[in-house]
Design an enzyme around this catalytic site. Structure first.
Site, mmCIF file in Angstrom:
data_model
loop_
_atom_site.group_PDB
_atom_site.id
_atom_site.type_symbol
_atom_site.label_atom_id
_atom_site.label_comp_id
_atom_site.label_asym_id
_atom_site.label_seq_id
_atom_site.Cartn_x
_atom_site.Cartn_y
_atom_site.Cartn_z
ATOM 1 N N HIS A 6 -59.659 5.088 56.327
ATOM 2 C CA HIS A 6 -59.268 6.430 55.896
ATOM 3 C C HIS A 6 -58.306 7.077 56.883
ATOM 4 C CE1 HIS A 6 -59.942 10.877 55.436
ATOM 5 N NE2 HIS A 6 -59.546 10.517 54.234
ATOM 6 N N ASN A 62 -63.694 14.333 56.988
ATOM 7 C CA ASN A 62 -63.919 15.131 55.782
ATOM 8 C C ASN A 62 -65.323 15.702 55.693
ATOM 9 O OD1 ASN A 62 -61.391 15.261 54.558
ATOM 10 N ND2 ASN A 62 -61.574 13.174 53.815
ATOM 11 N N SER A 107 -61.268 9.246 50.193
ATOM 12 C CA SER A 107 -61.619 10.307 51.140
ATOM 13 C C SER A 107 -63.076 10.736 51.056
ATOM 14 C CB SER A 107 -60.708 11.524 50.934
ATOM 15 O OG SER A 107 -60.750 11.950 49.591
ATOM 16 N N GLU A 162 -60.188 6.172 60.222
ATOM 17 C CA GLU A 162 -61.635 5.979 60.201
ATOM 18 C C GLU A 162 -61.967 4.663 59.494
ATOM 19 O OE1 GLU A 162 -63.642 10.197 59.873
ATOM 20 O OE2 GLU A 162 -61.922 10.097 58.519
#
Length: 284
Positions: A144, A195, A123, A156
């Site tokens: 991700h 994130n 992450s 992602e």
């Protein structure tokens, strides 16, 4: 070059790893889920059964026994060599600790077939920090997922300068095939898109509570009312599970480590890890 992905192995059967495995199997792929012990795999089987119940009510087309058949079809293994021996794609979802990921890929690179693509679900870590440990940097990239993959279905895709463009494209197409919306990143960015936006919000929430400025409930209420968002940062943390945010914070600067200690002392050490354990910042 034609790359055909049919057999997928997921390394790690925690909250997100189990979801990735289930969604992939639900989409018709041959899936093996690996974890380090029989105990971990027993917990994984329970997670898959719980996911079947969730999918049956939340996901179109999951009725008439399909969700239960999906759970039963996922092969489980605590033998890494066996788990990856015929994999077209390995998705790694082990804890967010760089040294652990590097050690995992050193083993994996020696055991998986030459054709196998490796994808990390890290992450926050950059794939460039891992690629030299894979033995195949041209077949390695990041993929991700967001928690609750059946609902928050972004995937992602982020390569390194060494990633073969054909491999990148094959993983984009795989993400589409399992019902995700691929988000292509043009270069490496710690935290990707999601994130990079979410982690500062979560950390700001933790800092407010850890500093005694406001309770988690007040922070969440403020965010929901002020933005129209469906949930606040502490509700999100409970969904994510507190272990991953803790691992990220404990490897940060001094301020981040102080927040990590607050999480550990007040929640993690008391078994309050989020929804998965029935209690985090809230009770479930």
């Amino acid at each position: 070059m034609t790359i055909d992905i049919r057999k997928v192995t997921v390394l790690g059967t925690g909250v997100l790893g189990s979801q990735i495995a289930f969604q992939t199997a639900f989409s018709g792929f041959d899936v093996t889920a690996y974890d380090i012990s029989a105990e971990a795999l027993t917990a994984a089987r329970e997670r898959f059964d719980n996911l079947a119940a969730t999918y049956r009510t939340a996901v179109p087309g999951a009725g008439d026994g399909k969700a239960e058949r999906t759970a039963a079809a996922i092969a489980l293994s605590s033998d890494l060599a066996q788990a990856v021996q015929d994999a077209d794609l390995v998705i790694e979802a082990v804890p967010e600790v760089l040294s652990l990921k590097q050690e995992t890929y050193e083993k994996l690179g020696k055991l998986a077939p030459e054709r196998t693509i490796f994808a990390t679900n890290s992450s926050t870590l950059l794939p460039s920090a891992i690629k030299d440990f894979t033995g195949r940097p041209d077949k390695f990239l990041a993929l991700h997922f967001a928690n609750q993959v059946w609902h928050f279905n972004t995937a992602e895709v982020m390569g390194t300068p060494d990633t073969d463009p054909a491999v990148f494209q094959a993983v984009v197409e795989f993400a589409q095939a399992i019902g995700m919306v691929p988000i292509e990143l043009h270069k490496e960015k710690a935290g990707y898109v999601l994130n990079s936006l979410l982690v500062p919000l979560l950390n700001a929430g933790i800092a407010l509570a850890a500093g005694g400025y406001a309770d988690p409930e007040a922070v969440d209420k403020t965010w929901r009312i002020g933005t129209g968002a469906p949930f606040g940062p502490f509700q999100a943390l409970d969904v994510i599970g507190l272990t991953t945010p803790y691992n990220i914070l404990v490897n940060g600067d001094e301020k981040a480590q102080q927040l990590a200690k607050w999480l550990k002392d007040n929640y993690i050490d008391k078994g309050k890890l989020g929804i998965a354990t029935g209690e985090g910042f809230y009770k479930y």
